[in-house]
Scaffold this motif. Structure first.
Motif, PDB file in Angstrom:
ATOM      1  N   GLU A 266       0.834  -1.205   0.000  1.00 10.16           N
ATOM      2  CA  GLU A 266       0.000   0.000   0.000  1.00 10.16           C
ATOM      3  C   GLU A 266       0.868   1.255   0.000  1.00 10.16           C
ATOM      4  O   GLU A 266       0.588   2.227  -0.715  1.00 10.16           O
ATOM      5  N   MET A 267       1.926   1.238   0.802  1.00  7.54           N
ATOM      6  CA  MET A 267       2.849   2.378   0.839  1.00  7.54           C
ATOM      7  C   MET A 267       3.588   2.522  -0.487  1.00  7.54           C
ATOM      8  O   MET A 267       3.826   3.632  -0.971  1.00  7.54           O
ATOM      9  N   ILE A 268       3.975   1.394  -1.081  1.00 10.74           N
ATOM     10  CA  ILE A 268       4.674   1.436  -2.361  1.00 10.74           C
ATOM     11  C   ILE A 268       3.757   2.003  -3.444  1.00 10.74           C
ATOM     12  O   ILE A 268       4.187   2.781  -4.300  1.00 10.74           O
ATOM     13  N   HIS A 269       2.489   1.606  -3.413  1.00 15.59           N
ATOM     14  CA  HIS A 269       1.526   2.130  -4.391  1.00 15.59           C
ATOM     15  C   HIS A 269       1.410   3.644  -4.263  1.00 15.59           C
ATOM     16  O   HIS A 269       1.355   4.369  -5.267  1.00 15.59           O
ATOM     17  N   ASN A 270       1.360   4.135  -3.042  1.00 15.88           N
ATOM     18  CA  ASN A 270       1.294   5.581  -2.840  1.00 15.88           C
ATOM     19  C   ASN A 270       2.567   6.265  -3.339  1.00 15.88           C
ATOM     20  O   ASN A 270       2.519   7.365  -3.890  1.00 15.88           O
ATOM     21  N   HIS A 271       3.706   5.607  -3.135  1.00 15.53           N
ATOM     22  CA  HIS A 271       4.976   6.135  -3.633  1.00 15.53           C
ATOM     23  C   HIS A 271       4.943   6.245  -5.163  1.00 15.53           C
ATOM     24  O   HIS A 271       5.359   7.253  -5.743  1.00 15.53           O
ATOM     25  N   LEU A 272       4.408   5.220  -5.814  1.00 22.50           N
ATOM     26  CA  LEU A 272       4.282   5.249  -7.278  1.00 22.50           C
ATOM     27  C   LEU A 272       3.326   6.357  -7.723  1.00 22.50           C
ATOM     28  O   LEU A 272       3.560   7.030  -8.727  1.00 22.50           O
ATOM     29  N   ALA A 273       2.240   6.543  -6.963  1.00 21.28           N
ATOM     30  CA  ALA A 273       1.273   7.579  -7.311  1.00 21.28           C
ATOM     31  C   ALA A 273       1.901   8.964  -7.239  1.00 21.28           C
ATOM     32  O   ALA A 273       1.617   9.836  -8.066  1.00 21.28           O
ATOM     33  N   LEU A 274       2.776   9.169  -6.268  1.00 24.63           N
ATOM     34  CA  LEU A 274       3.449  10.456  -6.142  1.00 24.63           C
ATOM     35  C   LEU A 274       4.414  10.694  -7.298  1.00 24.63           C
ATOM     36  O   LEU A 274       4.587  11.820  -7.765  1.00 24.63           O
ATOM     37  N   ILE A 275       5.062   9.640  -7.773  1.00 22.05           N
ATOM     38  CA  ILE A 275       6.052   9.789  -8.834  1.00 22.05           C
ATOM     39  C   ILE A 275       5.388   9.886 -10.202  1.00 22.05           C
ATOM     40  O   ILE A 275       5.729  10.768 -11.009  1.00 22.05           O
ATOM     41  N   LEU A 276       4.428   9.006 -10.483  1.00 21.22           N
ATOM     42  CA  LEU A 276       3.832   8.957 -11.815  1.00 21.22           C
ATOM     43  C   LEU A 276       2.632   9.876 -11.965  1.00 21.22           C
ATOM     44  O   LEU A 276       2.277  10.246 -13.090  1.00 21.22           O
ATOM     45  N   GLY A 277       1.994  10.236 -10.848  1.00 17.81           N
ATOM     46  CA  GLY A 277       0.869  11.153 -10.922  1.00 17.81           C
ATOM     47  C   GLY A 277      -0.258  10.621 -11.794  1.00 17.81           C
ATOM     48  O   GLY A 277      -0.675   9.469 -11.692  1.00 17.81           O
ATOM     49  N   SER A 278      -0.747  11.449 -12.704  1.00 16.82           N
ATOM     50  CA  SER A 278      -1.890  11.084 -13.544  1.00 16.82           C
ATOM     51  C   SER A 278      -1.548  10.015 -14.559  1.00 16.82           C
ATOM     52  O   SER A 278      -2.436   9.471 -15.211  1.00 16.82           O
ATOM     53  N   ARG A 279      -0.259   9.689 -14.722  1.00 15.82           N
ATOM     54  CA  ARG A 279       0.148   8.669 -15.696  1.00 15.82           C
ATOM     55  C   ARG A 279       0.018   7.248 -15.151  1.00 15.82           C
ATOM     56  O   ARG A 279       0.350   6.300 -15.856  1.00 15.82           O
ATOM     57  N   MET A 280      -0.436   7.096 -13.929  1.00 17.18           N
ATOM     58  CA  MET A 280      -0.599   5.758 -13.347  1.00 17.18           C
ATOM     59  C   MET A 280      -1.508   4.886 -14.202  1.00 17.18           C
ATOM     60  O   MET A 280      -1.335   3.677 -14.290  1.00 17.18           O
ATOM     61  N   GLY A 281      -2.498   5.502 -14.859  1.00 13.27           N
ATOM     62  CA  GLY A 281      -3.418   4.743 -15.699  1.00 13.27           C
ATOM     63  C   GLY A 281      -3.067   4.783 -17.167  1.00 13.27           C
ATOM     64  O   GLY A 281      -3.842   4.299 -17.998  1.00 13.27           O
ATOM     65  N   ASP A 282      -1.925   5.357 -17.511  1.00 11.16           N
ATOM     66  CA  ASP A 282      -1.513   5.483 -18.917  1.00 11.16           C
ATOM     67  C   ASP A 282      -0.040   5.123 -19.031  1.00 11.16           C
ATOM     68  O   ASP A 282       0.800   5.956 -19.391  1.00 11.16           O
TER      69      ASP A 282
END
Length: 420
Positions: free
Chosen positions: A219-235
């Motif tokens: 869960e923490m890693i996912h949040n870390h990825l969200a901070l780095i990739l931002g809106s590109r998480m789904g693209d």
């Protein structure tokens, strides 16, 4: 990753700089103080020759032991076949080990990876013997007539050799853990022959990397990825041209973040098993998390390593990506002293591994400091990488840091070297 953990990645606590000569890595100096390494000398050459002879004897001993076993399995048979046919085997890690012990372990990793633990035990026993011998010589150096200056120089060279050997032992163990998980490390990032110019031609292995962590840690890693990739998480198929130095800084920061996460998750899992977790962690959302989400976007916008990846995303967008996490709330319950202690990379050897591995991946950047004190990035190489490739890099980096914590603790129990 929240406001607190974002600041930990931005300013990790590293062991203090020593008097060794050399320059630290730019990938680490962007996030915290670098760590230096010393040069070589005639004494080092002689010590390497002696260590090389010991490694050859160790290899013969391990090979003899393996032959006596009824069941002998070689998991790296393809690499062995390449070596026997005369072609160069493909490197299994970007960092090539240089010390006699490191080269010995590299051979074992390629040919007989299941023998790595036994080989490491032999090398640690030899390191302990050498260190004990130097301790006895230190006592003898107080005898009148002893050349103290020469003794100190010899002792310094030997200590530097032991430190480098220990670094490469730790690195070999980390690589072995990736091999056991059937995940190949990303090779050195260089201009690609791909027509599109992309560098991320490596296998994704995202699902396997995700399964290597506890649910709370992921869960923490996912949040870390969200901070780095931002809106590109789904693209993740989109391709961007990004600074190679910036990607290297994100990778190094993610390694340190994975190290920190594994350390706190180990304590969290223990307290969860013993049912002594602080109150309120079983709730779906605590007041701490509510306050935390309000400051998430501010933490991201000030994060030096994620700037180019998080551009154009609103605070609302980030709020939808950052998910409640019991482990995050657990970290927020730490007092300042405990948080700083858990954010500290405990050994100089671990810092050296992060520095060398990152430079092996991305090369040593050419950095020019302007008269105004800013970094001139005009010579910084630009690379094309998809956001899916970036996700793969970050997941590998966090896993690398997690494995580094594990092997550091394992080796320290047999050969004490951790400072705090």
């Amino acid at each position: 990753m929240d406001a607190v953990t974002a600041s930990l990645v931005r300013s990790p606590v590293l062991p203090p700089r020593t008097s060794d000569n050399g320059s630290g890595s730019m990938f680490l100096t962007a996030s915290g103080p670098g760590f230096t390494r010393s040069g070589s000398s005639r004494l080092q050459l002689r010590l390497r020759q002696n260590a090389s002879a010991r490694s050859s004897r160790s290899l013969q001993s391990l090979t003899t032991t393996a032959k006596t076993r009824r069941s002998f399995v070689v998991r790296a048979s393809s690499a062995s076949n390449d070596a026997s046919s005369g072609s160069s085997p493909k490197p299994i890690a970007p960092l090539q080990l240089q010390s006699p012990a490191g080269q010995f372990l590299s051979q074992i990793l390629v040919s007989h990876p299941h023998l790595v633990p036994a080989a490491v035990e032999q090398q640690l026993e030899q390191l302990q013997t050498d260190r004990d011998s130097d301790g006895q010589n230190k006592d003898a150096s107080s005898v009148p007539g002893t050349d103290i200056v020469l003794y100190r120089r010899i002792a310094e060279v030997k200590e530097n050799e032991r430190r480098r050997t220990l670094e490469e032992i730790l690195y070999a163990l980390v690589v072995q853990k990736f091999m056991e998980a059937n995940v190949s490390l990303v090779p050195s990032v260089s201009p690609s022959s791909d027509p599109s110019g992309r560098v991320d031609t490596w296998p994704t292995k995202v699902e396997k990397l995700e399964r290597l962590h506890s649910p709370e840690m992921y869960e923490m890693i996912h949040n870390h990825l969200a901070l780095i990739l931002g809106s590109r998480m789904g693209d993740l198929n989109s391709v961007a041209q990004i600074s190679k130095l910036r990607v290297g800084q994100v990778y190094a920061a993610s390694v340190m973040y994975g190290y920190f996460l594994k350390r706190v998750d180990q304590r969290f899992q223990l307290e969860k098993t013993m049912k002594i977790l602080p109150g309120g962690l079983d709730e779906s959302k605590t007041s701490v998390e509510q306050t935390e989400e309000k400051t998430t976007y501010q933490a991201v916008s000030s994060h030096p390593e994620v700037g180019s990846f998080a551009g154009g995303v609103s605070a609302k967008g980030f709020g939808s990506e950052i998910k409640p996490s019991r482990l995050r709330s657990y970290v927020m319950s730490f007092d300042a002293e405990t948080l700083q202690r858990y954010a500290t990379i405990r050994s100089r050897e671990a810092v050296g591994i992060i520095e060398k591995h990152t430079e092996a991946l991305f090369g040593k950047p050419e950095i020019v400091i302007t008269p105004e004190g800013t970094v001139d990035s005009s010579k910084d190489e630009q690379i094309k990488i998809s956001f899916g490739g970036m996700k793969r890099l970050v997941l590998e980096a966090v896993t690398f840091g997690s494995f580094l914590w594990d092997v550091e603790s394992h080796v320290d129990a047999r050969y004490h070297f951790v400072l705090n």
